[in-house]
Design a protein around this motif. Structure first.
Motif, PDB file in Angstrom:
ATOM      1  N   MET A 281      -8.490  66.013  19.619  1.00 47.70           N
ATOM      2  CA  MET A 281      -7.553  67.003  19.095  1.00 47.70           C
ATOM      3  C   MET A 281      -6.462  67.246  20.113  1.00 47.70           C
ATOM      4  SD  MET A 281      -8.391  70.849  17.724  1.00 47.70           S
ATOM      5  CE  MET A 281      -7.105  71.886  17.034  1.00 47.70           C
ATOM      6  N   THR A 282      -5.251  67.436  19.657  1.00 41.64           N
ATOM      7  CA  THR A 282      -4.140  67.770  20.545  1.00 41.64           C
ATOM      8  C   THR A 282      -4.321  69.196  21.065  1.00 41.64           C
ATOM      9  OG1 THR A 282      -2.705  66.350  19.228  1.00 41.64           O
ATOM     10  CG2 THR A 282      -1.624  67.902  20.716  1.00 41.64           C
ATOM     11  N   PRO A 283      -4.046  69.448  22.363  1.00 38.32           N
ATOM     12  CA  PRO A 283      -4.257  70.794  22.915  1.00 38.32           C
ATOM     13  C   PRO A 283      -3.572  71.910  22.138  1.00 38.32           C
ATOM     14  CG  PRO A 283      -3.892  69.240  24.687  1.00 38.32           C
ATOM     15  CD  PRO A 283      -3.685  68.487  23.413  1.00 38.32           C
ATOM     16  N   TYR A 284      -2.341  71.683  21.676  1.00 40.88           N
ATOM     17  CA  TYR A 284      -1.624  72.712  20.919  1.00 40.88           C
ATOM     18  C   TYR A 284      -1.198  72.139  19.576  1.00 40.88           C
ATOM     19  CZ  TYR A 284      -1.129  75.332  25.301  1.00 40.88           C
ATOM     20  OH  TYR A 284      -1.360  76.031  26.462  1.00 40.88           O
ATOM     21  N   VAL A 285      -1.674  72.748  18.502  1.00 38.47           N
ATOM     22  CA  VAL A 285      -1.230  72.414  17.153  1.00 38.47           C
ATOM     23  C   VAL A 285      -0.645  73.689  16.555  1.00 38.47           C
ATOM     24  CG1 VAL A 285      -1.872  71.576  14.874  1.00 38.47           C
ATOM     25  CG2 VAL A 285      -3.020  70.666  16.900  1.00 38.47           C
ATOM     26  N   SER A 286       0.673  73.728  16.409  1.00 37.25           N
ATOM     27  CA  SER A 286       1.359  74.930  15.923  1.00 37.25           C
ATOM     28  C   SER A 286       1.868  74.682  14.510  1.00 37.25           C
ATOM     29  CB  SER A 286       2.542  75.284  16.832  1.00 37.25           C
ATOM     30  OG  SER A 286       2.101  75.531  18.160  1.00 37.25           O
ATOM     31  N   SER A 287       1.749  75.683  13.664  1.00 38.86           N
ATOM     32  CA  SER A 287       2.291  75.609  12.308  1.00 38.86           C
ATOM     33  C   SER A 287       3.000  76.915  11.996  1.00 38.86           C
ATOM     34  CB  SER A 287       1.175  75.343  11.291  1.00 38.86           C
ATOM     35  OG  SER A 287       0.220  76.393  11.306  1.00 38.86           O
ATOM     36  N   TRP A 288       4.117  76.839  11.288  1.00 33.09           N
ATOM     37  CA  TRP A 288       4.864  78.041  10.946  1.00 33.09           C
ATOM     38  C   TRP A 288       5.474  77.893   9.560  1.00 33.09           C
ATOM     39  CZ3 TRP A 288       6.050  74.320  14.360  1.00 33.09           C
ATOM     40  CH2 TRP A 288       7.289  73.680  14.274  1.00 33.09           C
ATOM     41  N   THR A 289       5.506  78.994   8.859  1.00 31.53           N
ATOM     42  CA  THR A 289       5.990  79.013   7.478  1.00 31.53           C
ATOM     43  C   THR A 289       6.996  80.145   7.321  1.00 31.53           C
ATOM     44  OG1 THR A 289       3.815  78.234   6.747  1.00 31.53           O
ATOM     45  CG2 THR A 289       5.311  79.097   5.054  1.00 31.53           C
ATOM     46  N   GLY A 290       8.253  79.824   7.207  1.00 31.24           N
ATOM     47  CA  GLY A 290       9.282  80.835   6.978  1.00 31.24           C
ATOM     48  C   GLY A 290       9.339  81.874   8.072  1.00 31.24           C
ATOM     49  N   VAL A 291       9.577  83.127   7.703  1.00 26.21           N
ATOM     50  CA  VAL A 291       9.666  84.226   8.668  1.00 26.21           C
ATOM     51  C   VAL A 291       8.731  85.347   8.225  1.00 26.21           C
ATOM     52  CG1 VAL A 291      12.025  83.711   9.372  1.00 26.21           C
ATOM     53  CG2 VAL A 291      11.638  85.224   7.429  1.00 26.21           C
ATOM     54  N   THR A 292       8.266  86.105   9.215  1.00 27.22           N
ATOM     55  CA  THR A 292       7.409  87.261   8.966  1.00 27.22           C
ATOM     56  C   THR A 292       8.014  88.462   9.668  1.00 27.22           C
ATOM     57  OG1 THR A 292       5.447  85.853   8.866  1.00 27.22           O
ATOM     58  CG2 THR A 292       5.096  88.222   9.217  1.00 27.22           C
ATOM     59  N   PRO A 293       8.349  89.530   8.965  1.00 29.54           N
ATOM     60  CA  PRO A 293       8.965  90.701   9.604  1.00 29.54           C
ATOM     61  C   PRO A 293       8.106  91.224  10.756  1.00 29.54           C
ATOM     62  CG  PRO A 293       9.083  90.900   7.214  1.00 29.54           C
ATOM     63  CD  PRO A 293       8.211  89.708   7.495  1.00 29.54           C
ATOM     64  N   GLY A 294       8.754  91.430  11.911  1.00 22.35           N
ATOM     65  CA  GLY A 294       8.076  91.962  13.077  1.00 22.35           C
ATOM     66  C   GLY A 294       7.246  90.969  13.854  1.00 22.35           C
ATOM     67  N   ASP A 295       7.270  89.703  13.470  1.00 22.54           N
ATOM     68  CA  ASP A 295       6.447  88.700  14.158  1.00 22.54           C
ATOM     69  C   ASP A 295       7.206  87.388  14.219  1.00 22.54           C
ATOM     70  OD1 ASP A 295       4.447  87.244  15.322  1.00 22.54           O
ATOM     71  OD2 ASP A 295       3.234  87.068  13.514  1.00 22.54           O
ATOM     72  N   GLY A 296       7.599  86.980  15.424  1.00 22.80           N
ATOM     73  CA  GLY A 296       8.278  85.708  15.592  1.00 22.80           C
ATOM     74  C   GLY A 296       9.756  85.790  15.259  1.00 22.80           C
ATOM     75  N   PRO A 297      10.392  84.642  15.034  1.00 19.93           N
ATOM     76  CA  PRO A 297      11.839  84.604  14.787  1.00 19.93           C
ATOM     77  C   PRO A 297      12.232  85.407  13.550  1.00 19.93           C
ATOM     78  CG  PRO A 297      10.986  82.405  15.229  1.00 19.93           C
ATOM     79  CD  PRO A 297       9.803  83.290  15.053  1.00 19.93           C
ATOM     80  N   ARG A 298      13.449  85.944  13.596  1.00 20.32           N
ATOM     81  CA  ARG A 298      13.978  86.677  12.446  1.00 20.32           C
ATOM     82  C   ARG A 298      14.626  85.740  11.433  1.00 20.32           C
ATOM     83  NH1 ARG A 298      17.224  91.340  15.888  1.00 20.32           N
ATOM     84  NH2 ARG A 298      15.412  92.097  17.080  1.00 20.32           N
ATOM     85  N   ALA A 299      15.020  84.555  11.900  1.00 19.66           N
ATOM     86  CA  ALA A 299      15.658  83.578  11.006  1.00 19.66           C
ATOM     87  C   ALA A 299      15.077  82.200  11.278  1.00 19.66           C
ATOM     88  CB  ALA A 299      17.169  83.568  11.216  1.00 19.66           C
ATOM     89  N   PHE A 300      14.757  81.485  10.206  1.00 21.45           N
ATOM     90  CA  PHE A 300      14.234  80.137  10.324  1.00 21.45           C
ATOM     91  C   PHE A 300      15.092  79.193   9.496  1.00 21.45           C
ATOM     92  CE2 PHE A 300      11.298  76.907   8.324  1.00 21.45           C
ATOM     93  CZ  PHE A 300      11.302  76.056   9.425  1.00 21.45           C
ATOM     94  N   HIS A 301      15.563  78.120  10.139  1.00 22.93           N
ATOM     95  CA  HIS A 301      16.398  77.118   9.471  1.00 22.93           C
ATOM     96  C   HIS A 301      15.732  75.751   9.621  1.00 22.93           C
ATOM     97  CE1 HIS A 301      19.866  79.847   9.019  1.00 22.93           C
ATOM     98  NE2 HIS A 301      19.463  80.342  10.167  1.00 22.93           N
TER      99      HIS A 301
END
Length: 485
Positions: A281-301
């Protein structure tokens, strides 16, 4: 290109690190025995790691499943892309479509300028390199700070990556130390060239950039159409920092990165790590879906790039190259790549996969890209290790045929084609062939010295730039055979 010498005190002074033209870097790479030695050591190490990791009992079944998943994604790409756009939009993100590199650069530049940021942090992205993003940002007065250690080394060295998984595989510890002393403002003058110390210096340098960044740019290994999720694999954690701290997140990906469903990752996330580095397994496997208010980026492109991929998709044989998951396994077993290095294949995709992917995306008409399908012994080792069963030798032979056809369609034949046509005419008749053989032998023996021909005239001189030729015998086999009793 090797690091410059000098004392530690002199090296710490601010020194501009220009990026040379790729052709210059490629020539320097081929001539640098230290570089090629470093690269051979790196690929050997990766092979050993992969060989030391036992294959799962269902490895061949996993490979076949991976091939089927990637083929389904490509054969129904239009439907999957529409589903992806719908899912990303519903999750609060924005999808941008780029037909070519120029359009992708304009889109990303406009998005960054809209934020007012003068600096961006970047996680590893082959697409960003493919479109020449760093140079475009720099021309607009925006600094792109590479956050992956190997990419940082390449950026400081002003050269090009040599490997898909380890872009700085051509650098050794001493060279990296010199680059850090030159390019990292806070690097201590007594910095050793041990990996742990070098990583610590890079971490200290990058921390300030992460905390201050307002915009991040990343790539993606996979895009899940079903959920609108982007997935990125890494070994350092720098990409995860890019995903969580900045206000604006821009993800660049080729349209072929789409997979139909979340369940498909069960297969692909087993294939890629083991093929890349012999890991379960790769040490870091990150997944992200759109934006979530108050958590992470405010805008996703999400910027989806074609740039020749649709042209490759139309080729029933060549489209297999688009299955690639960028594991780099084919590079590690290729005898040609190990001896030439990645710089010889072009500035983005090195090794066997680059030899079949780049000519299709950019066209086989240019001399540089037309030569890539011939950069192979067709030994088949690359096909044996490919986790999604790309038959690279088959595609190479297919592309060689396309190169020949493209040359035949030219209004003015190339000198090479004229020479081949002349040879075909000569060898099509026994009398013409024997007459040419007698005259050619006479001239060749006049050019030889000590039984070797060290320099041929005209276009034939390309052969003798890298090798000597044995002088032909005074008597041909046919003549000897005729005079036998």
């Amino acid at each position: 290109m090797t690091a410059s010498s000098g004392t530690a005190g002199e090296a710490r002074a601010p020194v501009p690190l220009p990026t040379p033209k790729f052709a210059t870097a490629a020539r320097a790479a081929l001539a640098d025995t230290r570089l090629r030695r470093n690269l051979r050591g790196a690929t050997a190490s990766l092979r050993e790691r992969a060989g030391a990791s036992p294959e799962p009992g269902d490895w061949e079944e996993l490979r076949e499943a991976g091939r089927a998943i990637r083929d389904d994604a490509l054969l129904n790409l239009d439907a999957h892309l529409e589903e992806l756009e719908r899912a990303v939009t519903e999750a609060g993100g924005t999808v941008h479509w780029a037909a070519d590199a120029a359009e992708a650069r304009r889109i990303v530049l406009a998005l960054v300028q809209a934020t007012g940021a003068r600096e961006v942090v970047k996680a590893r992205s082959l697409v960003a390199r493919e479109i020449g993003l760093n140079a475009a940002l720099a021309a607009a007065g925006i600094t792109a700070r590479e956050t992956a250690l190997a990419d940082l080394v390449v950026q400081l060295g002003g050269d090009e990556p040599s490997h898909l998984l380890s872009p700085a595989a051509h650098r050794d510890g001493a060279q990296i130390r010199e680059l850090f002393l030159r390019g990292l403002p806070g690097a201590p003058p007594d910095l050793p060239d041990e990996p742990a110390a070098l990583v610590g210096a890079a971490r200290a340098h990058l921390r300030e950039g992460f905390l201050a960044a307002r915009v991040a740019i990343t790539g993606a290994n996979f895009l899940v159409a079903e959920t609108g999720t982007a997935v990125l694999l890494e070994s350092e954690g720098n990409a995860r920092m890019c995903l969580t701290l900045p206000d604006t997140l821009i993800t660049l990906a080729g349209i072929e990165k789409v997979v139909p469903a979340w369940a498909d990752l069960e297969v692909l996330l087993q294939l890629l790590p083991r093929s890349a580095a012999g890991e379960a397994m790769t040490p870091y496997v990150s997944s992200w879906t759109g934006v979530t208010p108050g958590d992470g980026p405010r805008a996703f492109h999400l910027v989806l790039l074609d740039n020749g991929r649709t042209r490759a998709l139309a080729d029933e044989v060549g489209r297999a190259a688009l299955r690639c998951v960028r594991c780099s396994a084919c590079l590690n077993v290729c005898p040609v790549y190990e001896r030439t290095g990645g710089h010889a294949y072009g500035p983005v995709y090195p090794g066997p996969i680059g030899a079949i992917l780049t000519p299709q995306m950019r066209g086989v008409e240019s001399a540089a890209d037309a030569s890539l399908p011939y950069a192979s012994t067709l030994c088949g080792a690359c096909a044996d290790v490919c986790p999604v069963k790309i038959d690279i030798p088959e595609v190479l032979v297919h592309l060689r045929g396309r190169v020949v056809e493209s040359r035949r369609r030219r209004p003015v034949p190339t000198p090479e084609l004229l020479m081949m046509r002349g040879l075909a005419w000569t060898m099509g008749d026994a009398r013409r062939y024997e007459a040419a053989l007698r005259r050619g032998t006479r001239w060749a023996r006049l050019l030889s010295r000590g039984g070797r021909i060290r320099r041929l005239p005209g276009l034939l001189g390309k052969w003798t730039e890298a090798r000597d030729l044995p002088a032909p015998p005074a008597e041909s086999f046919r003549a000897w055979w005729r005079r036998r009793p």
